[in-house]
Write a protein that holds these residues in place. Sequence first.
Motif, PDB file in Angstrom:
ATOM      1  N   ALA A 293      15.371 -14.294  -0.179  1.00  0.00           N
ATOM      2  CA  ALA A 293      14.452 -13.175   0.074  1.00  0.00           C
ATOM      3  C   ALA A 293      13.463 -13.040  -1.077  1.00  0.00           C
ATOM      4  CB  ALA A 293      15.246 -11.892   0.233  1.00  0.00           C
ATOM      5  N   ARG A 294      12.213 -12.797  -0.758  1.00  0.00           N
ATOM      6  CA  ARG A 294      11.209 -12.485  -1.780  1.00  0.00           C
ATOM      7  C   ARG A 294      10.639 -11.108  -1.492  1.00  0.00           C
ATOM      8  NH1 ARG A 294       7.047 -15.044  -0.612  1.00  0.00           N
ATOM      9  NH2 ARG A 294       7.862 -16.359   1.049  1.00  0.00           N
ATOM     10  N   PRO A 295      10.400 -10.296  -2.525  1.00  0.00           N
ATOM     11  CA  PRO A 295       9.788  -8.992  -2.270  1.00  0.00           C
ATOM     12  C   PRO A 295       8.374  -9.184  -1.747  1.00  0.00           C
ATOM     13  CG  PRO A 295       9.980  -9.413  -4.636  1.00  0.00           C
ATOM     14  CD  PRO A 295      10.672 -10.545  -3.943  1.00  0.00           C
ATOM     15  N   SER A 296       7.964  -8.322  -0.854  1.00  0.00           N
ATOM     16  CA  SER A 296       6.642  -8.489  -0.263  1.00  0.00           C
ATOM     17  C   SER A 296       6.067  -7.122   0.051  1.00  0.00           C
ATOM     18  CB  SER A 296       6.773  -9.338   1.000  1.00  0.00           C
ATOM     19  OG  SER A 296       5.509  -9.578   1.558  1.00  0.00           O
ATOM     20  N   TYR A 297       4.965  -7.098   0.775  1.00  0.00           N
ATOM     21  CA  TYR A 297       4.413  -5.809   1.184  1.00  0.00           C
ATOM     22  C   TYR A 297       3.943  -5.851   2.629  1.00  0.00           C
ATOM     23  CZ  TYR A 297       1.514  -1.862   1.980  1.00  0.00           C
ATOM     24  OH  TYR A 297       1.001  -0.727   2.541  1.00  0.00           O
ATOM     25  N   PHE A 298       4.452  -4.962   3.435  1.00  0.00           N
ATOM     26  CA  PHE A 298       3.903  -4.684   4.756  1.00  0.00           C
ATOM     27  C   PHE A 298       3.854  -3.165   4.867  1.00  0.00           C
ATOM     28  CE2 PHE A 298       6.289  -8.662   5.208  1.00  0.00           C
ATOM     29  CZ  PHE A 298       5.279  -9.510   5.622  1.00  0.00           C
ATOM     30  N   PRO A 299       2.782  -2.622   5.409  1.00  0.00           N
ATOM     31  CA  PRO A 299       2.669  -1.157   5.436  1.00  0.00           C
ATOM     32  C   PRO A 299       3.757  -0.488   6.262  1.00  0.00           C
ATOM     33  CG  PRO A 299       0.751  -2.210   6.467  1.00  0.00           C
ATOM     34  CD  PRO A 299       1.623  -3.305   5.964  1.00  0.00           C
ATOM     35  N   PHE A 300       4.318  -1.222   7.230  1.00  0.00           N
ATOM     36  CA  PHE A 300       5.275  -0.587   8.147  1.00  0.00           C
ATOM     37  C   PHE A 300       6.718  -0.768   7.739  1.00  0.00           C
ATOM     38  CE2 PHE A 300       5.165  -4.878   9.703  1.00  0.00           C
ATOM     39  CZ  PHE A 300       3.811  -5.195   9.728  1.00  0.00           C
TER      40      PHE A 300
ATOM     41  N   ASN B 163      -1.663  -0.709  17.028  1.00  0.00           N
ATOM     42  CA  ASN B 163      -1.654  -1.945  16.249  1.00  0.00           C
ATOM     43  C   ASN B 163      -1.662  -1.642  14.746  1.00  0.00           C
ATOM     44  OD1 ASN B 163      -2.117  -5.069  16.615  1.00  0.00           O
ATOM     45  ND2 ASN B 163      -3.464  -4.463  14.945  1.00  0.00           N
ATOM     46  N   PHE B 164      -2.283  -0.508  14.383  1.00  0.00           N
ATOM     47  CA  PHE B 164      -2.417  -0.200  12.956  1.00  0.00           C
ATOM     48  C   PHE B 164      -1.918   1.199  12.566  1.00  0.00           C
ATOM     49  CE2 PHE B 164      -5.992  -3.413  13.228  1.00  0.00           C
ATOM     50  CZ  PHE B 164      -5.396  -4.339  12.409  1.00  0.00           C
ATOM     51  N   THR B 165      -2.577   2.242  13.105  1.00  0.00           N
ATOM     52  CA  THR B 165      -2.386   3.576  12.534  1.00  0.00           C
ATOM     53  C   THR B 165      -0.931   4.035  12.580  1.00  0.00           C
ATOM     54  OG1 THR B 165      -4.625   4.064  13.250  1.00  0.00           O
ATOM     55  CG2 THR B 165      -3.313   5.934  12.501  1.00  0.00           C
ATOM     56  N   LYS B 166      -0.292   3.941  13.730  1.00  0.00           N
ATOM     57  CA  LYS B 166       1.103   4.391  13.820  1.00  0.00           C
ATOM     58  C   LYS B 166       2.027   3.495  13.003  1.00  0.00           C
ATOM     59  CE  LYS B 166       1.569   7.433  17.738  1.00  0.00           C
ATOM     60  NZ  LYS B 166       0.158   7.827  17.789  1.00  0.00           N
ATOM     61  N   LEU B 167       1.547   2.278  12.708  1.00  0.00           N
ATOM     62  CA  LEU B 167       2.341   1.391  11.856  1.00  0.00           C
ATOM     63  C   LEU B 167       1.983   1.626  10.380  1.00  0.00           C
ATOM     64  CD1 LEU B 167       2.218  -1.899  13.966  1.00  0.00           C
ATOM     65  CD2 LEU B 167       4.263  -0.555  13.465  1.00  0.00           C
ATOM     66  N   ASN B 168       1.594   2.861  10.109  1.00  0.00           N
ATOM     67  CA  ASN B 168       1.339   3.284   8.737  1.00  0.00           C
ATOM     68  C   ASN B 168       0.139   2.572   8.116  1.00  0.00           C
ATOM     69  OD1 ASN B 168       2.078   4.988   6.628  1.00  0.00           O
ATOM     70  ND2 ASN B 168       3.198   3.358   5.570  1.00  0.00           N
ATOM     71  N   THR B 169      -0.828   2.216   8.940  1.00  0.00           N
ATOM     72  CA  THR B 169      -2.031   1.561   8.440  1.00  0.00           C
ATOM     73  C   THR B 169      -3.258   2.298   8.975  1.00  0.00           C
ATOM     74  OG1 THR B 169      -0.753  -0.449   8.926  1.00  0.00           O
ATOM     75  CG2 THR B 169      -2.957  -0.756   8.014  1.00  0.00           C
ATOM     76  N   PRO B 170      -3.562   3.496   8.425  1.00  0.00           N
ATOM     77  CA  PRO B 170      -4.713   4.264   8.913  1.00  0.00           C
ATOM     78  C   PRO B 170      -6.034   3.527   8.659  1.00  0.00           C
ATOM     79  CG  PRO B 170      -3.755   5.300   6.984  1.00  0.00           C
ATOM     80  CD  PRO B 170      -2.850   4.191   7.359  1.00  0.00           C
ATOM     81  N   PRO B 171      -7.144   3.993   9.260  1.00  0.00           N
ATOM     82  CA  PRO B 171      -8.409   3.247   9.226  1.00  0.00           C
ATOM     83  C   PRO B 171      -8.879   2.817   7.834  1.00  0.00           C
ATOM     84  CG  PRO B 171      -8.569   5.021  10.790  1.00  0.00           C
ATOM     85  CD  PRO B 171      -7.231   5.157  10.142  1.00  0.00           C
ATOM     86  N   ASP B 172      -8.652   3.641   6.819  1.00  0.00           N
ATOM     87  CA  ASP B 172      -9.185   3.275   5.494  1.00  0.00           C
ATOM     88  C   ASP B 172      -8.157   2.524   4.648  1.00  0.00           C
ATOM     89  OD1 ASP B 172      -7.477   5.350   5.462  1.00  0.00           O
ATOM     90  OD2 ASP B 172      -8.640   6.639   4.101  1.00  0.00           O
ATOM     91  N   HIS B 173      -7.062   2.124   5.257  1.00  0.00           N
ATOM     92  CA  HIS B 173      -5.971   1.496   4.499  1.00  0.00           C
ATOM     93  C   HIS B 173      -6.332   0.058   4.120  1.00  0.00           C
ATOM     94  CE1 HIS B 173      -1.963   0.158   3.442  1.00  0.00           C
ATOM     95  NE2 HIS B 173      -1.515   1.406   3.566  1.00  0.00           N
ATOM     96  N   PRO B 174      -6.144  -0.308   2.837  1.00  0.00           N
ATOM     97  CA  PRO B 174      -6.534  -1.668   2.427  1.00  0.00           C
ATOM     98  C   PRO B 174      -5.798  -2.770   3.191  1.00  0.00           C
ATOM     99  CG  PRO B 174      -5.401  -0.478   0.645  1.00  0.00           C
ATOM    100  CD  PRO B 174      -5.666   0.509   1.720  1.00  0.00           C
ATOM    101  N   ALA B 175      -4.573  -2.476   3.690  1.00  0.00           N
ATOM    102  CA  ALA B 175      -3.813  -3.528   4.380  1.00  0.00           C
ATOM    103  C   ALA B 175      -4.493  -3.993   5.659  1.00  0.00           C
ATOM    104  CB  ALA B 175      -2.409  -3.041   4.696  1.00  0.00           C
ATOM    105  N   ARG B 176      -5.440  -3.207   6.164  1.00  0.00           N
ATOM    106  CA  ARG B 176      -6.162  -3.663   7.357  1.00  0.00           C
ATOM    107  C   ARG B 176      -6.889  -4.970   7.084  1.00  0.00           C
ATOM    108  NH1 ARG B 176      -8.031   0.148  12.012  1.00  0.00           N
ATOM    109  NH2 ARG B 176      -6.340   1.624  11.909  1.00  0.00           N
TER     110      ARG B 176
END
Length: 358
Positions: free
Chosen positions: A249-256, A139-152
């Motif tokens: 389109a608007r620029p945005s942020y998703f870790p993946f 759900n998170f880590t492999k999607l480039n969102t490791p445990p300490d990642h702010p996007a969590r």
Amino acid sequence: MTDISTLESLHLANIAAATDEAALEVVRVATLGKKGTISNLLKSLGAMSPEEKKVNGPAFNGLRDRVQKAIAARKGELEEAALNTRLASECVDITLPVRPEPQGTVHPVSQVFDEVVAIFADLGFSVAEGPDVEFDDYNFTKLNTPPDHPARQMQDTFYMAPQTDGSRHVLRTQTSAVQVRTMLVQKPPIRIISPGRTYRRDSDATHSPMFHQIEGLVVDEVTHLGHLKWTLEEFLKAFFEIDHAELRARPSYFPFTEPSLEWDVRCDRSGGHIKFGTGNDWLEIFGSGMVNPHVLENCGIDSKKFQGYAFGGGIDRLAMLKYGIPDIRSFFESDLRWLKAYGFTAFDIPTLDGGLSR
Ligand code: DAH
């Protein structure tokens, strides 16, 4: 000899009197079974003199054959009678009209699931699935969102009790987890959508702790944002049954994803309800982007050779917009009056040729 013919008429009468197969079986065992009367007669031949055998042998065997035949014939009759009774009782009159007031309806979310699947299937996507209780890793880590990642913190997660190794499963916060599951087992080209349930700690008129998302993922040797835009446009045109869909389109942020974009669709809100394809308003519809190379590598795909695009959005929201449903909480209240108003009959099967909605 009189004995034999008396015996025979007795047995034949019993056979004729058997009204079902169980009763007939009782007669068969009593006559031809191991210790049955006829079997005993046949056994008694062994102790007889050759003269007696000559007379009794054909008589006993004849009796056995006739009783056997009679049992077989009666069995046939009983089977046919049983079949006829069953046919009569199970017969369905297909000329009868459907009951005029069916109580149940297909929930708008189920209907939209089917609509979305029909549209993307036509665009060459297949449906992939994953579990509601998901590995934190998928759900998170492999999607480039490791445990300490702010996007969590972007997602208020329901965590399950820790496992013995300290890891915790989550109720998946996004169907993006299915991207990981797919890439781990399938090599490119990949072209999937994944509609399903998702969970976050959130509840108001537009948020429910359990809600539905659709995820899309394409991975191939040449993919770019133009493909993504075209795909979303085609989807929106088919879904809202409009000739033209204009996207912004608007620029945005998703870790993946990198770059990440959010898409708005042009609409008109001036008339009290939303109309798509015209107007001066914009409505946010999908998050998306090019799959971050880290995600590809985390899932064992060579990011030098392959790129991909992904998108995701809320199914409940699509249903609310298309069918004018104001409050997401009503989706999950199981109120029959609401279902009657917003539900679909089982015959409203969405197809691209037959029409997606009523
Ligand atoms: N998973 C995101 C969310 O729940 C939605 C999303 C954004 C999915 C961008 C994607 C994507 O696949 O590329 O908010």
